[in-house]
Design a protein around this motif. Structure first.
Motif, PDB file in Angstrom:
ATOM      1  N   GLU A 104      -0.127   0.136 -12.157  1.00 61.40           N
ATOM      2  CA  GLU A 104       1.007   1.095 -11.746  1.00 61.40           C
ATOM      3  C   GLU A 104       2.089   0.577 -12.102  1.00 61.40           C
ATOM      4  O   GLU A 104       2.991   1.080 -12.491  1.00 61.40           O
ATOM      5  CB  GLU A 104       0.730   1.350 -10.389  1.00 61.40           C
ATOM      6  CG  GLU A 104       1.912   2.532  -9.866  1.00 61.40           C
ATOM      7  CD  GLU A 104       1.715   3.122  -8.498  1.00 61.40           C
ATOM      8  OE1 GLU A 104       2.566   3.506  -7.732  1.00 61.40           O
ATOM      9  OE2 GLU A 104       0.525   2.850  -7.877  1.00 61.40           O
TER      10      GLU A 104
ATOM     11  N   LYS B 104      -2.084   2.391 -15.514  1.00 60.82           N
ATOM     12  CA  LYS B 104      -1.838   3.323 -14.552  1.00 60.82           C
ATOM     13  C   LYS B 104      -3.193   3.104 -13.541  1.00 60.82           C
ATOM     14  O   LYS B 104      -4.169   2.818 -14.152  1.00 60.82           O
ATOM     15  CB  LYS B 104      -1.602   4.944 -14.846  1.00 60.82           C
ATOM     16  CG  LYS B 104      -2.841   5.390 -15.305  1.00 60.82           C
ATOM     17  CD  LYS B 104      -2.543   7.033 -15.978  1.00 60.82           C
ATOM     18  CE  LYS B 104      -3.643   7.819 -16.593  1.00 60.82           C
ATOM     19  NZ  LYS B 104      -3.354   9.252 -16.599  1.00 60.82           N
TER      20      LYS B 104
ATOM     21  N   PRO C  62       3.238   4.093  -1.844  1.00 66.06           N
ATOM     22  CA  PRO C  62       3.591   4.435  -2.925  1.00 66.06           C
ATOM     23  C   PRO C  62       5.194   4.241  -3.064  1.00 66.06           C
ATOM     24  O   PRO C  62       5.358   4.085  -4.380  1.00 66.06           O
ATOM     25  CB  PRO C  62       3.097   5.928  -2.975  1.00 66.06           C
ATOM     26  CG  PRO C  62       1.917   6.002  -2.050  1.00 66.06           C
ATOM     27  CD  PRO C  62       2.279   5.046  -1.025  1.00 66.06           C
ATOM     28  N   SER C  63       5.842   4.208  -2.140  1.00 62.28           N
ATOM     29  CA  SER C  63       7.255   4.035  -2.206  1.00 62.28           C
ATOM     30  C   SER C  63       7.705   2.921  -2.736  1.00 62.28           C
ATOM     31  O   SER C  63       8.547   2.771  -3.330  1.00 62.28           O
ATOM     32  CB  SER C  63       8.001   4.699  -0.903  1.00 62.28           C
ATOM     33  OG  SER C  63       7.335   4.074   0.162  1.00 62.28           O
TER      34      SER C  63
ATOM     35  N   ARG D 216       6.012   0.500  -4.138  1.00 63.07           N
ATOM     36  CA  ARG D 216       5.629   0.550  -5.552  1.00 63.07           C
ATOM     37  C   ARG D 216       6.589   0.962  -6.562  1.00 63.07           C
ATOM     38  O   ARG D 216       7.003   0.500  -7.609  1.00 63.07           O
ATOM     39  CB  ARG D 216       4.109   0.806  -5.959  1.00 63.07           C
ATOM     40  CG  ARG D 216       3.213   0.107  -4.961  1.00 63.07           C
ATOM     41  CD  ARG D 216       1.507   0.128  -5.705  1.00 63.07           C
ATOM     42  NE  ARG D 216       1.133   1.667  -5.541  1.00 63.07           N
ATOM     43  CZ  ARG D 216       0.733   2.310  -4.474  1.00 63.07           C
ATOM     44  NH1 ARG D 216       0.792   1.566  -3.005  1.00 63.07           N
ATOM     45  NH2 ARG D 216       0.380   3.405  -4.464  1.00 63.07           N
ATOM     46  N   ARG D 217       6.921   2.351  -6.172  1.00 65.63           N
ATOM     47  CA  ARG D 217       8.295   2.943  -7.225  1.00 65.63           C
ATOM     48  C   ARG D 217       9.391   2.202  -7.147  1.00 65.63           C
ATOM     49  O   ARG D 217       9.960   2.165  -8.014  1.00 65.63           O
ATOM     50  CB  ARG D 217       8.015   4.100  -6.834  1.00 65.63           C
ATOM     51  CG  ARG D 217       8.704   5.171  -7.696  1.00 65.63           C
ATOM     52  CD  ARG D 217       8.800   6.736  -7.812  1.00 65.63           C
ATOM     53  NE  ARG D 217       9.993   7.461  -8.362  1.00 65.63           N
ATOM     54  CZ  ARG D 217       9.352   7.702  -9.670  1.00 65.63           C
ATOM     55  NH1 ARG D 217       8.356   7.278 -10.098  1.00 65.63           N
ATOM     56  NH2 ARG D 217      10.340   8.230 -10.602  1.00 65.63           N
TER      57      ARG D 217
ATOM     58  N   ASP E  49       0.782  -1.216  -0.113  1.00 64.41           N
ATOM     59  CA  ASP E  49      -0.045   0.023  -0.042  1.00 64.41           C
ATOM     60  C   ASP E  49       0.922   1.246  -0.053  1.00 64.41           C
ATOM     61  O   ASP E  49       0.156   2.340  -0.151  1.00 64.41           O
ATOM     62  CB  ASP E  49      -0.811   0.153   1.291  1.00 64.41           C
ATOM     63  CG  ASP E  49      -2.012  -1.129   1.282  1.00 64.41           C
ATOM     64  OD1 ASP E  49      -2.382  -1.676   0.275  1.00 64.41           O
ATOM     65  OD2 ASP E  49      -2.166  -1.484   2.155  1.00 64.41           O
TER      66      ASP E  49
ATOM     67  N   TYR F  98      -2.654  -2.062  -8.401  1.00 62.84           N
ATOM     68  CA  TYR F  98      -1.116  -1.905  -8.124  1.00 62.84           C
ATOM     69  C   TYR F  98      -0.505  -2.760  -9.287  1.00 62.84           C
ATOM     70  O   TYR F  98       0.836  -2.113  -9.722  1.00 62.84           O
ATOM     71  CB  TYR F  98      -0.745  -2.734  -6.883  1.00 62.84           C
ATOM     72  CG  TYR F  98      -1.267  -1.975  -5.689  1.00 62.84           C
ATOM     73  CD1 TYR F  98      -1.686  -0.575  -5.659  1.00 62.84           C
ATOM     74  CD2 TYR F  98      -1.341  -2.418  -4.510  1.00 62.84           C
ATOM     75  CE1 TYR F  98      -2.177   0.031  -4.669  1.00 62.84           C
ATOM     76  CE2 TYR F  98      -1.743  -1.942  -3.348  1.00 62.84           C
ATOM     77  CZ  TYR F  98      -2.311  -0.850  -3.303  1.00 62.84           C
ATOM     78  OH  TYR F  98      -2.645  -0.066  -2.286  1.00 62.84           O
TER      79      TYR F  98
END
Length: 344
Positions: A93, A221, A58-59, A61-62, A56, A90
């Motif tokens: 993304e 996305k 974002p860091s 997933r990036r 969950d 996810y």
């Protein structure tokens, strides 16, 4: 290339991954779970209390994308990634960002029926160092069976399925390698380059005879979106909106769309921000709606929604832009926004 082995606990992802390494020359194990462990050490504990899972963040997933790209500068590939990815947004993304880096993905689902998964989880080997023995690990695994069952429809349509029920790990790995070699599980996502500076984007609002607005669901996305895209160098924004509607939906707008909103989006790292324009593409006839086409590599679905429904589907920034565009349409006068706030 990345060979993404998806599936819930008990499917055999890690064991099969090690067998795949033996069968694919030059392959390297890439476990994004290590990134989650690193974030747990670096981020404040309070941040982890705000999420149910490190996915969950974002860091995380990036970092999955950035680390994969970095690894592929050091090793020949492919990267073999045994990682459960059960939330479609996810997947969009991560796989979309990999496509933007021109890193192809082979998505393989290792599947077994729930009774088999429960049996495997019950016989899971003890993990040293767990203060509760293996009970907490088993409980965690069992809690993911529900989300896995809920995700099966989209997983089976997106990934190449290998049923591991009656297979040894080696046999399952052989099926995976054969799938990779024949191109099965390829994710043909539109390769939208990541921006390197501020961008100018044009979206077009299209309506049905009930005044509901059309939203589309991109494959590359998370979240729903308006038809539209980045304005190319030297291209008029309204023309870009017309072009994107034709490319995405197969609709040729008969007239240039009217401007509803011009919004300056502030840069927010890692994003660069820029100008976002929304145009009024008018009301579509029933015949036109019946002929809507979707490019499978870019969009998976479309829906006409009310304003209140759109609020539950759009990310906050897009929702705010939409609601002001609808107000501008009612008043017959375009609005100038800065960071989503009208200038008066």
């Amino acid at each position: 290339m990345i060979v993404w082995l998806n599936g819930t606990f008990g499917a055999g992802k890690t064991t099969v991954a090690h067998e795949v390494l033996d069968l694919l020359p030059g392959s390297t194990l890439y476990d994004p779970e290590l990134l989650g462990g690193g974030l747990r050490l670096m981020l404040p504990a309070k941040r982890f209390e705000e999420v149910d899972d490190y996915q969950d963040l974002p860091s995380w997933r990036r970092m999955v994308v950035d680390t994969a790209a970095a690894l592929l500068t050091e090793v020949p590939g492919p990267l073999v990634t045994p990682m459960a990815l059960l939330r479609q947004e996810y997947r969009d993304e991560i796989f979309g960002s990999l496509a933007a880096r021109r890193i192809p993905v082979r998505h393989v689902l290792l599947h077994a029926e729930e009774t088999i998964l429960r049996e495997r989880i019950a016989h899971r080997e003890e993990k040293p160092g767990d203060p509760e023995g293996n009970a907490s690990v088993r409980r965690w695994c069992l809690e993911h069976l529900g989300p896995y069952a809920h995700a099966l429809d989209w997983l089976k349509s997106d990934a190449h399925v290998v049923d591991t029920t009656a297979l040894t790990p080696r046999q399952a790995a052989e099926r995976v390698v054969e799938a990779v070699r024949t191109g099965a599980g390829a994710c043909d996502i539109v390769q939208t380059p990541e921006p390197t500076a501020e961008t100018l984007a044009a979206g077009v609002l299209l309506f049905d005879d009930q005044d509901r607005v059309l939203l589309v669901d991109p494959t590359y996305k998370p979240g729903w979106e308006f038809p539209g895209g980045i304005v190319e160098p030297g291209e008029a924004p309204a023309h870009a909106g017309v072009r994107e509607v034709a490319e995405e939906l197969g609709i040729q707008l008969p007239h240039p769309p009217k401007l509803l909103v011009l919004d300056w989006e502030a840069p927010k790292p890692p994003g660069f921000g820029g100008l976002r324009l929304l145009f009024d593409g008018g009301t579509l006839t029933e015949d036109t709606i019946r002929e809507l086409l979707l490019p499978g590599s870019e969009l998976r679905a479309w829906r006409f929604v009310t304003e209140s429904e759109a609020e539950t589907m759009l990310p906050p920034v897009r929702w705010n832009r939409l609601r002001w565009a609808l107000r501008a349409r009612e008043r017959g006068c375009p609005l100038h926004l800065e960071a989503g706030v009208p200038l008066t």
